[in-house]
Motif scaffolding. Structure first.
Motif, short mmCIF file in Angstrom:
data_model
loop_
_atom_site.label_atom_id
_atom_site.label_comp_id
_atom_site.label_asym_id
_atom_site.label_seq_id
_atom_site.Cartn_x
_atom_site.Cartn_y
_atom_site.Cartn_z
N THR A 36 -17.91 -9.44 29.22
CA THR A 36 -17.82 -10.89 29.38
C THR A 36 -17.45 -11.20 30.82
N PHE A 37 -18.41 -11.72 31.57
CA PHE A 37 -18.09 -12.21 32.91
C PHE A 37 -17.68 -13.67 32.77
N ASP A 38 -16.89 -14.17 33.71
CA ASP A 38 -16.52 -15.58 33.57
C ASP A 38 -17.74 -16.45 33.89
N PRO A 39 -17.76 -17.66 33.33
CA PRO A 39 -18.97 -18.50 33.43
C PRO A 39 -19.44 -18.73 34.87
N VAL A 75 -21.41 -15.73 35.98
CA VAL A 75 -22.70 -15.74 35.28
C VAL A 75 -23.67 -16.69 35.97
N MET A 76 -23.15 -17.86 36.34
CA MET A 76 -24.00 -18.84 37.01
C MET A 76 -24.51 -18.29 38.35
#
Ligand code: SF4
Ligand code: SF4
Ligand code: SF4
Lengths: 154, 328
Positions: A110-113, A116-117
């Motif tokens: 899980t990368f932080d949002p 990811v963006m």
């Protein structure tokens, strides 16, 4: 530096990557392209994503194969043209950010949002730049990647 | 594990995250800091045997999240091709509360089922399940949807272009679109995008402040509880075993952070509930990202295989070049 078969396979791989990559955006249905008989699969996000993964693996194999051959053997005989170098760097950026996309999609990751963006925007941005560079090279008379070939094939 | 530690009654929410019992009285920042210590994802448990369909949770969600709702300005730009791209406008139907909409992120699905000779009335609060490996977030080409470390899956309304791919790839088609808002208006509104997608964000801002999601706090029947996933699952299994109940959400789509407990099997509920746009079903759902997970191995091995092949080929080439032979 490679056989014609390898070159053809490479071009097809790039074509499929570009097509299935573009299909990740919801455009083929909007613009009726997926309505063309035989092209309905282009609107299937899961299917096109899996094809993108498979040919992504093929592309990484080929890219690393070429890179290693160039470093170990090719450098003595060839020099990268400037347009070739630009495209090689862009390929590296697209492949690198693509690999990050694969990693971020793993269950255990899980990368932080925001990260990811960043990954998604850079992947898309580099892919589009690569498309522009490839078009430019094509329309300016198929600029080669390598200069000073000695007519030798690996 | 004691009941207290399970942290699953709403009053015990913060305790479950390892916060002392006086935590509710602590300033929000300290509560949030303490909550952040739990590195597990947050999960909710919905005990359907308790829900009376009073709708308090639905009203609370609407009230608390109203500032996040879309505020579109008409007229909307024409979108081409007009025959294919439809305006999805809920701004004049904001009161609709019997399905998911951009203005209604939670609704109650009510149904009656016969099971073991008894009629059960079952009410099911429906919203985003916050999948652990959410396809909406993984497959968004634009990075607008993402999963936070605490398990909350959110769509960033500043970034979303409203292409609705998240709705297509979501097994329950949860996110809902409002045309006429968002970033697409500032890019190429006629040619790409169509608004912003909305869904339950698990009241992320309240969680950050150490508060409970509004729907959990408002429920008079304590239907929902929230806590670290392992503890929620433990509690769910205890209750399921004790009462012969059924669980939904533990395995669905590779595991979600929403676990439903029902006195009747979910296949019966799935058959009985009204399904359609904005009205999700309850069928068994395979892990949407399972194939990608397997293909990732190929992607992981490919570069090393390429390096090995390159080394072998270059070695052969150098050897033959040294031997003065041509090599094709
Ligand atoms: S339920 Fe749908 S919208 Fe919610 S996280 Fe899962 S895939 Fe995304
Ligand atoms: S968690 Fe918050 S956003 Fe989600 S349904 Fe409950 S109140 Fe609404
Ligand atoms: S507030 Fe509680 S009892 Fe009322 S509808 Fe919502 S979940 Fe059910």
């Amino acid at each position: 530096m490679t056989s014609p078969l390898f070159a053809r396979l490479f071009k097809w791989t790039i074509f499929i990557m570009a097509l299935t990559g573009a299909a990740q955006m919801p455009i083929f249905k909007r613009y009726y392209i997926a309505d063309i008989p035989g092209l309905g699969w282009l609107a299937d996000f899961y299917l096109t994503n899996k094809i993108h993964y498979i040919f992504g693996a093929v592309l990484m194999f080929m890219a690393l194969y070429l890179l290693i051959m160039f470093i170990l053997a090719g450098k003595k005989y060839f020099r990268l043209s400037s347009s070739g170098l630009l495209r090689v760097v862009l390929y590296g950026a697209v492949i690198g950010t693509g690999a990050l996309r694969v990693i971020k999609n793993l269950h255990s990751v899980t990368f932080d949002p925001f990260t990811v963006m960043l990954i998604d925007w850079t992947h898309l941005g580099f892919a589009m730049l690569l498309g522009v560079a490839a078009m430019y090279a094509f329309f300016r008379g198929r600029k080669p990647y390598l200069e000073k070939g000695v007519g030798m094939r690996l | 594990m004691t009941d207290k530690k399970n942290g699953i009654s709403r009053r015990n929410f913060l305790k479950g995250l390892g916060v002392a019992s006086g935590a509710m009285l602590l300033p929000a920042r300290e509560v949030a800091a303490a909550a952040g210590k739990s590195d597990e994802e947050l999960c909710t448990l919905l005990d359907l045997s308790k829900c009376i369909a009073c709708g308090e949770c639905v009203s609370a969600c609407r009230e608390v999240n109203e500032p996040k709702f879309p505020k579109p300005k008409k007229p909307y730009p024409e979108m081409y091709p007009t025959s294919r791209v439809k305006v999805e406008d809920w701004s004049d139907r904001q009161e609709v509360d019997d399905r998911l909409t951009p203005y209604n992120w939670l609704y109650i699905q009510s149904t009656e089922v016969e099971y073991q000779g008894e009629t059960h009335e079952v009410n099911i609060p429906r919203r985003c399940l916050h999948c652990r490996n959410a396809p909406c977030a993984n497959l968004c080409p634009w990075g607008a949807a993402g999963k936070q470390k605490n398990g909350i899956v959110r769509i960033n309304d500043d970034v979303c272009l409203g292409g609705a791919k998240c709705r297509t790839v979501c097994p329950w088609h949860i996110p809902q679109r409002q045309t006429g808002v968002g970033l697409y208006l500032r890019l190429m509104p006629n040619l790409a995008g169509n608004g912003v997608m909305y869904k339950c964000d698990r009241c992320y801002n309240r969680i950050d402040e150490g508060k409970l999601p509004a729907c959990i706090e408002a429920c008079p029947e304590n239907v929902q509880t929230i806590g670290p996933r392992s503890e929620i699952l433990k509690k769910a299994h205890e209750l399921a075993e004790k009462n012969n109940w059924f669980i939904y959400g533990e395995e669905e789509n590779g595991g979600t952070n929403t676990v439903y407990l029902s006195p009747v099997p979910f296949e019966l509920l799935n058959k009985a509930v009204e399904k359609g746009p904005g009205k999700p079903g309850l069928s068994p759902v395979e892990d949407s990202m399972a194939d990608e997970e397997k293909l990732a191995y190929a992607v992981g091995i490919a570069p090393f295989a390429g390096i090995a092949a390159g080394v072998i080929k270059a070695g052969k080439f150098l050897a033959s070049a040294a031997g003065g032979k041509d090599n094709d």
